[in-house]
Write a protein that holds these residues in place. Structure first.
Motif, short mmCIF file in Angstrom:
data_model
loop_
_atom_site.label_atom_id
_atom_site.label_comp_id
_atom_site.label_asym_id
_atom_site.label_seq_id
_atom_site.Cartn_x
_atom_site.Cartn_y
_atom_site.Cartn_z
N ASP A 186 6.37 13.80 106.89
CA ASP A 186 7.58 14.25 106.18
C ASP A 186 7.34 15.58 105.48
O ASP A 186 8.22 16.45 105.48
CB ASP A 186 8.08 13.19 105.21
CG ASP A 186 7.11 12.87 104.09
OD1 ASP A 186 5.89 13.02 104.31
OD2 ASP A 186 7.56 12.47 103.00
N ASP A 187 6.16 15.76 104.91
CA ASP A 187 5.85 17.05 104.27
C ASP A 187 5.79 18.17 105.31
O ASP A 187 6.28 19.27 105.08
CB ASP A 187 4.51 16.97 103.53
CG ASP A 187 4.56 16.02 102.34
OD1 ASP A 187 5.67 15.75 101.85
OD2 ASP A 187 3.48 15.56 101.91
N GLY A 188 5.20 17.88 106.46
CA GLY A 188 5.10 18.88 107.52
C GLY A 188 6.45 19.30 108.05
O GLY A 188 6.70 20.48 108.31
N VAL A 189 7.35 18.34 108.21
CA VAL A 189 8.69 18.65 108.70
C VAL A 189 9.42 19.53 107.69
O VAL A 189 10.06 20.53 108.05
CB VAL A 189 9.49 17.35 108.98
CG1 VAL A 189 10.96 17.62 109.18
CG2 VAL A 189 8.90 16.63 110.17
N LEU A 190 9.32 19.18 106.42
CA LEU A 190 9.99 19.95 105.38
C LEU A 190 9.45 21.37 105.28
O LEU A 190 10.21 22.34 105.16
CB LEU A 190 9.85 19.23 104.04
CG LEU A 190 11.04 19.29 103.10
CD1 LEU A 190 12.29 18.81 103.79
CD2 LEU A 190 10.77 18.45 101.89
N VAL A 191 8.13 21.51 105.34
CA VAL A 191 7.51 22.84 105.29
C VAL A 191 7.94 23.66 106.51
O VAL A 191 8.23 24.86 106.40
CB VAL A 191 5.98 22.73 105.21
CG1 VAL A 191 5.30 24.06 105.48
CG2 VAL A 191 5.56 22.23 103.85
N THR A 192 8.00 23.02 107.67
CA THR A 192 8.43 23.72 108.88
C THR A 192 9.85 24.22 108.75
O THR A 192 10.15 25.37 109.09
CB THR A 192 8.31 22.77 110.10
OG1 THR A 192 6.97 22.32 110.19
CG2 THR A 192 8.72 23.48 111.37
N PHE A 193 10.75 23.38 108.24
CA PHE A 193 12.13 23.81 108.01
C PHE A 193 12.18 24.99 107.05
O PHE A 193 12.86 25.98 107.31
CB PHE A 193 12.97 22.67 107.42
CG PHE A 193 13.38 21.61 108.40
CD1 PHE A 193 13.34 21.82 109.75
CD2 PHE A 193 13.81 20.39 107.93
CE1 PHE A 193 13.72 20.83 110.65
CE2 PHE A 193 14.20 19.39 108.81
CZ PHE A 193 14.16 19.62 110.17
N LEU A 194 11.46 24.88 105.94
CA LEU A 194 11.50 25.93 104.92
C LEU A 194 10.96 27.25 105.47
O LEU A 194 11.62 28.29 105.33
CB LEU A 194 10.70 25.50 103.69
CG LEU A 194 10.70 26.49 102.53
CD1 LEU A 194 12.11 26.66 101.98
CD2 LEU A 194 9.77 26.01 101.43
N ILE A 195 9.82 27.23 106.11
CA ILE A 195 9.22 28.47 106.61
C ILE A 195 10.09 29.08 107.71
O ILE A 195 10.31 30.29 107.71
CB ILE A 195 7.79 28.19 107.12
CG1 ILE A 195 6.87 27.90 105.94
CG2 ILE A 195 7.26 29.38 107.92
CD1 ILE A 195 5.48 27.46 106.32
N SER A 196 10.59 28.27 108.62
CA SER A 196 11.39 28.83 109.71
C SER A 196 12.69 29.45 109.20
O SER A 196 13.08 30.52 109.66
CB SER A 196 11.68 27.77 110.76
OG SER A 196 12.52 26.77 110.25
N GLU A 197 13.34 28.81 108.24
CA GLU A 197 14.59 29.36 107.72
C GLU A 197 14.37 30.62 106.88
O GLU A 197 15.13 31.58 106.98
CB GLU A 197 15.35 28.31 106.92
CG GLU A 197 15.93 27.22 107.78
CD GLU A 197 16.85 27.75 108.87
OE1 GLU A 197 17.70 28.62 108.60
OE2 GLU A 197 16.71 27.30 110.01
N VAL A 198 13.33 30.63 106.06
CA VAL A 198 13.05 31.82 105.26
C VAL A 198 12.67 32.99 106.18
O VAL A 198 13.11 34.12 105.97
CB VAL A 198 11.95 31.54 104.21
CG1 VAL A 198 11.46 32.82 103.57
CG2 VAL A 198 12.50 30.60 103.14
N CYS A 199 11.87 32.71 107.20
CA CYS A 199 11.52 33.77 108.16
C CYS A 199 12.74 34.28 108.90
O CYS A 199 12.88 35.48 109.13
CB CYS A 199 10.48 33.27 109.16
SG CYS A 199 8.85 33.05 108.44
N GLN A 200 13.63 33.38 109.27
CA GLN A 200 14.87 33.79 109.95
C GLN A 200 15.71 34.68 109.05
O GLN A 200 16.26 35.69 109.50
CB GLN A 200 15.67 32.56 110.38
CG GLN A 200 16.90 32.88 111.19
CD GLN A 200 16.58 33.42 112.56
OE1 GLN A 200 15.55 33.13 113.13
NE2 GLN A 200 17.47 34.23 113.08
N LEU A 201 15.81 34.34 107.77
CA LEU A 201 16.57 35.16 106.83
C LEU A 201 15.94 36.54 106.68
O LEU A 201 16.63 37.56 106.63
CB LEU A 201 16.64 34.47 105.47
CG LEU A 201 17.49 33.21 105.40
CD1 LEU A 201 17.32 32.55 104.04
CD2 LEU A 201 18.93 33.52 105.67
N MET A 202 14.61 36.58 106.64
CA MET A 202 13.92 37.87 106.51
C MET A 202 14.10 38.72 107.76
O MET A 202 14.31 39.93 107.67
CB MET A 202 12.44 37.63 106.23
CG MET A 202 12.18 37.03 104.86
SD MET A 202 10.49 36.53 104.60
CE MET A 202 9.63 38.07 104.69
#
Length: 94
Positions: free
Chosen positions: A53-69
């Motif tokens: 669950d932690d890995g899924v959440l971190v993956t979501f967070l990193i992918s979305e922040v990178c997409q925004l950048m």
């Protein structure tokens, strides 16, 4: 008609929340708090299962922040207009 999975529904809700300038920082802070919190959906003391669950959440967070950048860089906007530039609907990178 195929029903969307719980995983897809969560991913879409997370994406919409992080793209909304009003809720972005609250969602990022909540995600980081969840990662360090001892209360989890699957406790971290269980090997592998507790980290999923932690890995899924971190993956979501990193992918979305990178997409925004990436969108910000692509649009060539300055930091002052960052929030206005990312308040658009984006297609996920596959």
């Amino acid at each position: 008609m195929k029903q969307p999975s719980l995983f897809k529904l969560f991913q879409d809700a997370f994406r919409q929340g992080i793209r909304h300038p009003k809720y972005r920082w609250a969602l990022i802070a909540g995600t980081l708090f969840y990662l360090v919190s001892p209360l989890d959906i699957a406790p971290d003391v269980l090997p592998i299962v507790g980290w999923i669950d932690d890995g899924v959440l971190v993956t979501f967070l990193i992918s979305e922040v990178c997409q925004l950048m990436l969108e910000n860089k692509k649009n060539g906007t300055s930091e002052e207009t960052f929030e206005a530039a990312i308040d658009i609907e984006a297609n996920p990178v596959v």
